[in-house]
Design a protein around this motif. Structure first.
Motif, PDB file in Angstrom:
ATOM      1  N   ALA A   1      -6.746  10.453 -15.997  1.00  0.00           N
ATOM      2  CA  ALA A   1      -6.144  10.726 -14.832  1.00  0.00           C
ATOM      3  C   ALA A   1      -5.029   9.821 -14.566  1.00  0.00           C
ATOM      4  CB  ALA A   1      -7.133  10.321 -13.559  1.00  0.00           C
ATOM      5  N   PRO A   2      -3.885  10.532 -14.436  1.00  0.00           N
ATOM      6  CA  PRO A   2      -2.759   9.603 -14.055  1.00  0.00           C
ATOM      7  C   PRO A   2      -2.871   8.803 -12.836  1.00  0.00           C
ATOM      8  CG  PRO A   2      -2.183  11.788 -13.414  1.00  0.00           C
ATOM      9  CD  PRO A   2      -3.569  11.819 -14.261  1.00  0.00           C
ATOM     10  N   ILE A   3      -2.550   7.410 -13.014  1.00  0.00           N
ATOM     11  CA  ILE A   3      -2.825   6.319 -12.083  1.00  0.00           C
ATOM     12  C   ILE A   3      -1.765   6.379 -10.805  1.00  0.00           C
ATOM     13  CG2 ILE A   3      -1.837   4.476 -12.899  1.00  0.00           C
ATOM     14  CD1 ILE A   3      -4.998   4.348 -11.247  1.00  0.00           C
ATOM     15  N   ALA A   4      -0.502   6.840 -11.253  1.00  0.00           N
ATOM     16  CA  ALA A   4       0.584   6.507 -10.039  1.00  0.00           C
ATOM     17  C   ALA A   4       0.294   7.637  -8.878  1.00  0.00           C
ATOM     18  CB  ALA A   4       1.932   7.317 -10.862  1.00  0.00           C
ATOM     19  N   PRO A   5      -0.284   8.910  -8.856  1.00  0.00           N
ATOM     20  CA  PRO A   5      -0.579   9.561  -7.810  1.00  0.00           C
ATOM     21  C   PRO A   5      -1.620   8.730  -6.950  1.00  0.00           C
ATOM     22  CG  PRO A   5      -0.553  11.127  -9.500  1.00  0.00           C
ATOM     23  CD  PRO A   5      -0.415   9.607 -10.036  1.00  0.00           C
ATOM     24  N   PHE A   6      -2.628   8.102  -7.480  1.00  0.00           N
ATOM     25  CA  PHE A   6      -3.676   7.446  -6.901  1.00  0.00           C
ATOM     26  C   PHE A   6      -3.161   6.452  -5.973  1.00  0.00           C
ATOM     27  CE2 PHE A   6      -7.860   5.915  -5.893  1.00  0.00           C
ATOM     28  CZ  PHE A   6      -7.917   4.680  -6.072  1.00  0.00           C
ATOM     29  N   VAL A   7      -2.147   5.561  -6.756  1.00  0.00           N
ATOM     30  CA  VAL A   7      -1.416   4.343  -6.093  1.00  0.00           C
ATOM     31  C   VAL A   7      -0.748   4.762  -5.057  1.00  0.00           C
ATOM     32  CG1 VAL A   7       0.180   2.391  -6.449  1.00  0.00           C
ATOM     33  CG2 VAL A   7      -1.728   3.032  -8.152  1.00  0.00           C
ATOM     34  N   ALA A   8      -0.083   5.821  -5.114  1.00  0.00           N
ATOM     35  CA  ALA A   8       0.846   6.454  -4.097  1.00  0.00           C
ATOM     36  C   ALA A   8      -0.083   6.797  -2.878  1.00  0.00           C
ATOM     37  CB  ALA A   8       1.784   7.691  -4.519  1.00  0.00           C
ATOM     38  N   VAL A   9      -1.291   7.452  -2.939  1.00  0.00           N
ATOM     39  CA  VAL A   9      -2.053   7.743  -2.068  1.00  0.00           C
ATOM     40  C   VAL A   9      -2.821   6.406  -1.269  1.00  0.00           C
ATOM     41  CG1 VAL A   9      -4.315   8.880  -1.179  1.00  0.00           C
ATOM     42  CG2 VAL A   9      -2.776  10.013  -2.954  1.00  0.00           C
ATOM     43  N   ILE A  10      -2.959   5.693  -1.926  1.00  0.00           N
ATOM     44  CA  ILE A  10      -3.567   4.235  -1.529  1.00  0.00           C
ATOM     45  C   ILE A  10      -2.477   3.776  -0.734  1.00  0.00           C
ATOM     46  CG2 ILE A  10      -4.284   2.192  -2.175  1.00  0.00           C
ATOM     47  CD1 ILE A  10      -6.492   4.477  -2.343  1.00  0.00           C
ATOM     48  N   ALA A  11      -1.248   3.420  -1.024  1.00  0.00           N
ATOM     49  CA  ALA A  11      -0.242   2.763  -0.416  1.00  0.00           C
ATOM     50  C   ALA A  11       0.113   3.714   1.032  1.00  0.00           C
ATOM     51  CB  ALA A  11       1.007   2.894  -1.282  1.00  0.00           C
ATOM     52  N   GLN A  12       0.227   4.841   1.063  1.00  0.00           N
ATOM     53  CA  GLN A  12       0.380   5.736   2.177  1.00  0.00           C
ATOM     54  C   GLN A  12      -0.845   5.619   3.114  1.00  0.00           C
ATOM     55  OE1 GLN A  12       2.875   7.437   3.119  1.00  0.00           O
ATOM     56  NE2 GLN A  12       2.181   7.926   4.784  1.00  0.00           N
ATOM     57  N   LEU A  13      -1.943   5.440   2.496  1.00  0.00           N
ATOM     58  CA  LEU A  13      -3.301   5.101   3.631  1.00  0.00           C
ATOM     59  C   LEU A  13      -3.150   4.001   3.916  1.00  0.00           C
ATOM     60  CD1 LEU A  13      -6.204   6.806   1.357  1.00  0.00           C
ATOM     61  CD2 LEU A  13      -5.152   7.732   3.634  1.00  0.00           C
ATOM     62  N   ALA A  14      -2.719   2.774   3.308  1.00  0.00           N
ATOM     63  CA  ALA A  14      -2.628   1.532   4.025  1.00  0.00           C
ATOM     64  C   ALA A  14      -1.379   1.457   4.815  1.00  0.00           C
ATOM     65  CB  ALA A  14      -2.240   0.670   2.616  1.00  0.00           C
ATOM     66  N   ARG A  15      -0.365   2.132   4.739  1.00  0.00           N
ATOM     67  CA  ARG A  15       0.572   2.192   5.801  1.00  0.00           C
ATOM     68  C   ARG A  15       0.150   2.643   6.977  1.00  0.00           C
ATOM     69  NH1 ARG A  15       3.867   4.551   1.546  1.00  0.00           N
ATOM     70  NH2 ARG A  15       4.778   2.781   0.351  1.00  0.00           N
ATOM     71  N   GLN A  16      -0.590   3.825   6.910  1.00  0.00           N
ATOM     72  CA  GLN A  16      -0.953   4.518   8.092  1.00  0.00           C
ATOM     73  C   GLN A  16      -2.122   3.882   8.754  1.00  0.00           C
ATOM     74  OE1 GLN A  16      -2.262   8.516   6.889  1.00  0.00           O
ATOM     75  NE2 GLN A  16       0.025   9.057   6.502  1.00  0.00           N
ATOM     76  N   ALA A  17      -3.057   3.203   7.990  1.00  0.00           N
ATOM     77  CA  ALA A  17      -4.049   2.381   8.725  1.00  0.00           C
ATOM     78  C   ALA A  17      -3.725   1.107   9.522  1.00  0.00           C
ATOM     79  CB  ALA A  17      -5.267   1.832   7.564  1.00  0.00           C
ATOM     80  N   PHE A  18      -2.545   0.654   9.209  1.00  0.00           N
ATOM     81  CA  PHE A  18      -2.177  -0.645   9.766  1.00  0.00           C
ATOM     82  C   PHE A  18      -1.064  -0.448  10.526  1.00  0.00           C
ATOM     83  CE2 PHE A  18      -4.723  -1.862   6.117  1.00  0.00           C
ATOM     84  CZ  PHE A  18      -5.767  -2.446   6.676  1.00  0.00           C
ATOM     85  N   VAL A  19      -0.790   0.739  11.258  1.00  0.00           N
ATOM     86  CA  VAL A  19       0.114   0.733  12.062  1.00  0.00           C
ATOM     87  C   VAL A  19      -0.039   0.840  13.590  1.00  0.00           C
ATOM     88  CG1 VAL A  19       2.452   2.638  13.066  1.00  0.00           C
ATOM     89  CG2 VAL A  19       1.830   2.207  10.396  1.00  0.00           C
ATOM     90  N   ARG A  20       0.388  -0.075  14.457  1.00  0.00           N
ATOM     91  CA  ARG A  20      -0.227  -0.055  15.820  1.00  0.00           C
ATOM     92  C   ARG A  20      -0.016   1.292  16.278  1.00  0.00           C
ATOM     93  NH1 ARG A  20       2.886  -5.316  18.374  1.00  0.00           N
ATOM     94  NH2 ARG A  20       2.120  -6.772  16.596  1.00  0.00           N
ATOM     95  N   SER A  21      -0.576   1.576  17.335  1.00  0.00           N
ATOM     96  CA  SER A  21      -0.625   2.862  18.196  1.00  0.00           C
ATOM     97  C   SER A  21       0.568   2.711  19.180  1.00  0.00           C
ATOM     98  CB  SER A  21      -1.916   2.997  19.063  1.00  0.00           C
ATOM     99  OG  SER A  21      -2.164   1.774  19.857  1.00  0.00           O
ATOM    100  N   ALA A  22       1.275   1.363  19.135  1.00  0.00           N
ATOM    101  CA  ALA A  22       2.517   1.451  20.149  1.00  0.00           C
ATOM    102  C   ALA A  22       3.537   1.893  19.508  1.00  0.00           C
ATOM    103  CB  ALA A  22       2.512   0.007  20.577  1.00  0.00           C
ATOM    104  N   ASP A  23       4.558   1.938  20.076  1.00  0.00           N
ATOM    105  CA  ASP A  23       5.745   2.596  19.564  1.00  0.00           C
ATOM    106  C   ASP A  23       6.439   2.008  18.435  1.00  0.00           C
ATOM    107  OD1 ASP A  23       7.135   3.554  22.694  1.00  0.00           O
ATOM    108  OD2 ASP A  23       5.764   4.518  21.536  1.00  0.00           O
ATOM    109  N   ARG A  24       6.313   0.493  18.410  1.00  0.00           N
ATOM    110  CA  ARG A  24       6.657  -0.402  17.426  1.00  0.00           C
ATOM    111  C   ARG A  24       5.707  -0.754  16.527  1.00  0.00           C
ATOM    112  NH1 ARG A  24       7.338  -6.168  18.216  1.00  0.00           N
ATOM    113  NH2 ARG A  24       8.500  -6.871  16.485  1.00  0.00           N
ATOM    114  N   PRO A  25       5.932  -0.534  15.176  1.00  0.00           N
ATOM    115  CA  PRO A  25       4.847  -0.895  14.368  1.00  0.00           C
ATOM    116  C   PRO A  25       4.726  -2.312  13.939  1.00  0.00           C
ATOM    117  CG  PRO A  25       6.695   0.137  13.268  1.00  0.00           C
ATOM    118  CD  PRO A  25       7.091   0.053  14.560  1.00  0.00           C
TER     119      PRO A  25
END
Length: 96
Positions: A21-45
């Protein structure tokens, strides 16, 4: 009467799943999930440093049980910080 047959091949040297399996798509998904998981619910991240610190803390928890996943999380945190630094420097240069 019915007959059931299975057609499969067994290799003496099976390849691990992750090797094919190519690893690049997996890393991209993890990075996107990490970004989404740690964004505040307020307007400013939250700051990129704080988000990266949280992702690294998560990676620390997986370091002994799943080294590959932990390594992907560390890379995602580094990339996130670097992208934020580039955006900051780019916006500062545009203000001059």
């Amino acid at each position: 009467m019915t007959d059931t047959t299975f057609d499969f091949q067994v290799s003496r040297h099976p390849q691990p799943f992750f090797a094919a399996a190519p690893i690049a798509p997996f890393v991209a998904v993890i990075a996107q999930l990490a970004r989404q998981a740690f964004v505040r619910s307020a307007d400013r991240p939250a700051s990129a440093q704080r988000q990266a610190r949280a992702v690294r803390a998560l990676a620390d928890r997986y370091r002994n049980t799943d080294r590959g996943f932990a390594a992907d999380l560390y890379v995602a945190a580094d990339r996130h910080e670097e992208e934020a630094r580039s955006r900051r420097e780019g916006s500062a240069a545009n203000r001059r």
